[in-house]
Scaffold this active site. Sequence first.
Site, PDB file in Angstrom:
ATOM      1  N   ALA A  66      59.218  41.714  54.969  1.00 61.31           N
ATOM      2  CA  ALA A  66      60.159  42.354  54.050  1.00 61.31           C
ATOM      3  C   ALA A  66      60.953  43.388  54.836  1.00 61.31           C
ATOM      4  O   ALA A  66      60.519  43.836  55.891  1.00 61.31           O
ATOM      5  CB  ALA A  66      59.380  43.034  52.931  1.00 61.31           C
ATOM      6  N   GLY A 105      55.979  39.238  54.775  1.00 64.86           N
ATOM      7  CA  GLY A 105      56.795  38.377  53.926  1.00 64.86           C
ATOM      8  C   GLY A 105      57.302  37.144  54.671  1.00 64.86           C
ATOM      9  O   GLY A 105      57.546  36.102  54.063  1.00 64.86           O
ATOM     10  N   GLU A 108      54.596  34.758  54.544  1.00 63.30           N
ATOM     11  CA  GLU A 108      54.460  34.355  53.138  1.00 63.30           C
ATOM     12  C   GLU A 108      55.538  33.339  52.751  1.00 63.30           C
ATOM     13  O   GLU A 108      55.286  32.432  51.962  1.00 63.30           O
ATOM     14  CB  GLU A 108      54.508  35.594  52.230  1.00 63.30           C
ATOM     15  CG  GLU A 108      53.273  36.459  52.421  1.00 63.30           C
ATOM     16  CD  GLU A 108      53.357  37.776  51.670  1.00 63.30           C
ATOM     17  OE1 GLU A 108      54.204  38.607  52.034  1.00 63.30           O
ATOM     18  OE2 GLU A 108      52.592  37.964  50.708  1.00 63.30           O
ATOM     19  N   GLU A 128      50.728  43.908  56.699  1.00 65.16           N
ATOM     20  CA  GLU A 128      51.082  44.906  55.676  1.00 65.16           C
ATOM     21  C   GLU A 128      50.109  46.077  55.642  1.00 65.16           C
ATOM     22  O   GLU A 128      50.497  47.203  55.361  1.00 65.16           O
ATOM     23  CB  GLU A 128      51.133  44.239  54.290  1.00 65.16           C
ATOM     24  CG  GLU A 128      52.382  43.396  54.044  1.00 65.16           C
ATOM     25  CD  GLU A 128      52.244  41.961  54.509  1.00 65.16           C
ATOM     26  OE1 GLU A 128      51.326  41.664  55.313  1.00 65.16           O
ATOM     27  OE2 GLU A 128      53.052  41.123  54.064  1.00 65.16           O
TER      28      GLU A 128
HETATM   29  N1  3HC Z   1      62.077  45.885  58.192  1.00 62.53           N
HETATM   30  C1  3HC Z   1      63.089  46.650  58.666  1.00 62.53           C
HETATM   31  N2  3HC Z   1      63.270  46.917  59.972  1.00 62.53           N
HETATM   32  C2  3HC Z   1      62.396  46.398  60.825  1.00 62.53           C
HETATM   33  C3  3HC Z   1      61.324  45.592  60.413  1.00 62.53           C
HETATM   34  C4  3HC Z   1      61.178  45.334  59.029  1.00 62.53           C
HETATM   35  N3  3HC Z   1      60.188  44.569  58.565  1.00 62.53           N
HETATM   36  N4  3HC Z   1      60.620  45.216  61.508  1.00 62.53           N
HETATM   37  C5  3HC Z   1      61.239  45.761  62.555  1.00 62.53           C
HETATM   38  N5  3HC Z   1      62.313  46.473  62.157  1.00 62.53           N
HETATM   39  C6  3HC Z   1      63.274  47.185  63.024  1.00 62.53           C
HETATM   40  C7  3HC Z   1      62.615  48.301  63.810  1.00 62.53           C
HETATM   41  O1  3HC Z   1      62.604  49.495  63.068  1.00 62.53           O
HETATM   42  C8  3HC Z   1      63.507  48.397  65.028  1.00 62.53           C
HETATM   43  O2  3HC Z   1      64.649  49.117  64.656  1.00 62.53           O
HETATM   44  P1  3HC Z   1      65.422  50.032  65.726  1.00 62.53           P
HETATM   45  O3  3HC Z   1      65.823  49.097  66.819  1.00 62.53           O
HETATM   46  O4  3HC Z   1      66.540  50.594  64.945  1.00 62.53           O
HETATM   47  O5  3HC Z   1      64.402  51.040  66.165  1.00 62.53           O
HETATM   48  C9  3HC Z   1      63.927  46.951  65.266  1.00 62.53           C
HETATM   49  O6  3HC Z   1      63.687  46.272  64.026  1.00 62.53           O
HETATM   50  C10 3HC Z   1      63.133  46.245  66.344  1.00 62.53           C
HETATM   51  O7  3HC Z   1      61.744  46.433  66.097  1.00 62.53           O
HETATM   52  P2  3HC Z   1      60.721  46.738  67.269  1.00 62.53           P
HETATM   53  O8  3HC Z   1      61.266  47.804  68.161  1.00 62.53           O
HETATM   54  O9  3HC Z   1      59.410  46.954  66.632  1.00 62.53           O
HETATM   55  O10 3HC Z   1      60.787  45.362  68.058  1.00 62.53           O
HETATM   56  P3  3HC Z   1      59.634  44.545  68.780  1.00 62.53           P
HETATM   57  O11 3HC Z   1      60.294  43.348  69.344  1.00 62.53           O
HETATM   58  O12 3HC Z   1      58.839  45.441  69.655  1.00 62.53           O
HETATM   59  O13 3HC Z   1      58.628  44.082  67.620  1.00 62.53           O
HETATM   60  C11 3HC Z   1      58.022  43.129  65.511  1.00 62.53           C
HETATM   61  C12 3HC Z   1      59.049  43.173  66.663  1.00 62.53           C
HETATM   62  C13 3HC Z   1      56.684  42.604  66.032  1.00 62.53           C
HETATM   63  C14 3HC Z   1      58.555  42.227  64.459  1.00 62.53           C
HETATM   64  C15 3HC Z   1      57.808  44.562  64.974  1.00 62.53           C
HETATM   65  O14 3HC Z   1      59.073  45.143  64.699  1.00 62.53           O
HETATM   66  C16 3HC Z   1      57.006  44.651  63.721  1.00 62.53           C
HETATM   67  O15 3HC Z   1      55.790  44.637  63.776  1.00 62.53           O
HETATM   68  N6  3HC Z   1      57.678  44.771  62.554  1.00 62.53           N
HETATM   69  C17 3HC Z   1      57.038  44.998  61.285  1.00 62.53           C
HETATM   70  C18 3HC Z   1      56.361  43.764  60.761  1.00 62.53           C
HETATM   71  C19 3HC Z   1      55.745  44.038  59.425  1.00 62.53           C
HETATM   72  O16 3HC Z   1      55.039  44.999  59.239  1.00 62.53           O
HETATM   73  N7  3HC Z   1      56.021  43.173  58.467  1.00 62.53           N
HETATM   74  C20 3HC Z   1      55.509  43.335  57.152  1.00 62.53           C
HETATM   75  C21 3HC Z   1      56.511  44.074  56.336  1.00 62.53           C
HETATM   76  S1  3HC Z   1      55.927  44.446  54.729  1.00 62.53           S
HETATM   77  C22 3HC Z   1      56.076  43.001  53.887  1.00 62.53           C
HETATM   78  O17 3HC Z   1      56.446  42.016  54.433  1.00 62.53           O
HETATM   79  C23 3HC Z   1      55.728  43.074  52.440  1.00 62.53           C
HETATM   80  C24 3HC Z   1      55.619  41.703  51.823  1.00 62.53           C
HETATM   81  O18 3HC Z   1      54.278  41.316  51.816  1.00 62.53           O
HETATM   82  C25 3HC Z   1      56.150  41.673  50.451  1.00 62.53           C
END
Ligand code: 3HC
Length: 695
Positions: A66, A105, A108, A128
């Site tokens: 998400a 997500g 998912e 998450e």
């Molecule tokens: N939403 C918004 N922005 C995000 C994001 C997300 N899910 N994931 C990453 N970003 C942004 C980061 O803030 C960063 O922004 P910046 O360049 O302005 O600082 C940019 O994307 C790049 O991210 P990273 O520096 O972390 O890049 P990496 O290549 O090192 O890592 C990644 C990539 C493994 C995808 C890592 O970003 C990550 O772990 N992201 C989060 C994944 C996550 O937690 N997903 C679950 C979200 S909650 C959800 O999905 C709820 C659902 O169940 C309904």
Amino acid sequence: MGNINDVADLSTEGEIAVLTLNSPPVNALSAPVREGIFEGIKKAAADSAVKAIVLICDGRTFIAGADITEFGKKPTGPSLFDAQDMIENASVPVIAAIHGTALGGGLEVALTCHYRVAVPSAKCGLPEVNLGLLPGAGGTQRLPRIVGPEKALEMVTTGQHVPAKKCLEMGLVDELAEEGKLREGAIAFAKKVVAENRPLKKVREMNGKVEAARGKPEIFENFRKSIARKTRGFLAPEYNIQCIEAAVNKPFDEGIKVERELFTKLVTGEQSAAQRHVFFAERQVWKVPGIDKDTKRIPIEKVGIIGAGTMGGGISMNFANAGIPVTIVERDQAPLDKGLATIRKNYENTAKKGRISMDDVEKRTGLIQGTTDMKALADCDLVIEAVFENMDVKQDIFRQLDEICKPGAILATNTSALDIDEIASVTKRPEAVIGLHFFSPANVMRLLEVVRADKTSKEVIATSMDLAKKIGKIAALVGVCPGFVGNRILAQRQREANKLILEGAMPWDVDRVLYDFGLPMGPFAMSDLAGLDLGWRKENSKGETIRDVLCEMDRRGQKTGAGFYDYDENRKATPSKIVEDIIKDFSEKKQIQRRDISDQEILERCVYPMINEGFKILEEGKAIRASDIDIVWINGYGWPVYRGGPMYYGEKIVGLDKVLAKMQEFQKAHGDDFEPAALLEKAVKEGKSLSELGY
Ligand code: 3HC
Ligand code: NAI
């Protein structure tokens, strides 16, 4: 076919439609991405010439989850559920083509597809929990239906990213495509599905594995016990477990209701907001104004470490772990041999635990050479000094380094409290001098304070930050001041803890309150662990402090079986009557009238001065931004992530007006240790947040 919107494109390859998402940086499920999926699948499935659909992403990764920036805002366009329903109920098979990471997500969405293909380097996970959440788009109900409840419990409570090969074994992925040829591989797979007339496989209907676990509550009870210590204080792991329990015990749609309800509780709660703050803080901390990708970096191919003691040994291991050769210099052969032997022993212990192989032990120790000759540092690109904490000794070393080291080499000190400008002043190249403040044990602790001195060059700072990332640290750039950021804030808490025990609290009261707050241990348990005699000398002891008296009695902490606490043979601590009497005696001698001190006062007296000190650090420009201070305290001192760090806690959980009011009240009662920072007063007076004030 053509564009669906700005981020989604639909094309065809024979009878296979390919829906490509392209929303940098990570294809997060923002409103346009959800719309792209919804409309794209709808359009493709409506075309009678299309027999299957491949869902693929451009850029570095499949959907990473998400869009975290959208949480708390009013959603627009099709919801994620709408997009998922469109996929799951499509009249033709939909195949997810995964590269990079399919997370949260993103996974998912892939789980609502009928099949999944991935390249070997891809990873899947439901992380998450690390944002204080649970998978809220059916992940907790679909994942256990494929991998079984045990594996699902592990994945949702750790958030681990599972490599594609493992996913294939677990059935999470149906086929691996050749690396770099995902599109072709996924299309070929889709054609196979069509040719073989394979069914529209819906994960929600696969009940075998969850039904097999029904009536076995011990699966969950045992699992809860196994993670209790690690997850103390966090809400999300327990909620994740409850969802998997629902998947096992309830029909799919009922399970989804449980998931929805618990997700809503978490996403609107305090913990997740704090954990999301930390997610962005961890990414912000690397950004240094005035430094960008064009700033020159100094190649670091060989590192020198001076001192093979507690810190020098641990620091060396960091570089050897990253494959960078290290030369350690000691003053004599004996401490050198001892230091090298300790390094080897540490590696062997890690190997015994199965975390590295014996081959790795040899490789890594092979990268670390020892010598007593400083001249061996001549060809190092970076030298880190980790000798005794003494200005004369350190200045003497830096004078020698200035003579010996090649031009352009970085000269770093691991001092924890000395003035780095003073150290730099004895060299003819102060621009090359920087503080690299590792935390003990240096091979384990993630935090690195990169301490910029007055004249440190941008290249040296940029190189140090990059290098920190390379060796797996999280680095915060801070300025020179007593204790830098972390220890300077710690000093506030230690001072108050010591005052509180004279005023009426006992060490175990203070420790309990801070432990319950979420810290790994309280200040007195920590002193017992570190040894009360750290920096204490018998010949200088005048019995003037509680510590003096305890050390003189040989109560020097855990190692002597007694300190502030008594310890049994298993190092289990119990409050000590002797210590209680000593403390009461001290209060009397100092004519302090002991009183009952509430838990709330203990917490506020220990924590608010820390927040206040953070404001002073910001107004003096010793940290770039408030969230960097949070990163320091989370990674260096175990501040609970679910409370976001001291600055976040002060601002978003307690409220700055309350912190200020308490500081003023304490100042009246206890004096100027509680003098509010000017920046704190300004923020409250102007009603502005730290970010509005530019921090
Ligand atoms: N939403 C918004 N922005 C995000 C994001 C997300 N899910 N994931 C990453 N970003 C942004 C980061 O803030 C960063 O922004 P910046 O360049 O302005 O600082 C940019 O994307 C790049 O991210 P990273 O520096 O972390 O890049 P990496 O290549 O090192 O890592 C990644 C990539 C493994 C995808 C890592 O970003 C990550 O772990 N992201 C989060 C994944 C996550 O937690 N997903 C679950 C979200 S909650 C959800 O999905 C709820 C659902 O169940 C309904
Ligand atoms: P230590 O006493 O364990 O090790 C210091 C080593 O330096 C000894 O082995 C000594 O023989 C060697 N040494 C002394 N003078 C030398 C010289 N002229 N040339 C070569 N080697 C020499 O000390 P520790 O704990 O490793 O601390 C080192 C530095 O790291 C200090 O500045 C300390 O403040 C800092 N530090 C310590 C932390 C800790 O928790 N121990 C945490 C963060 C920083």
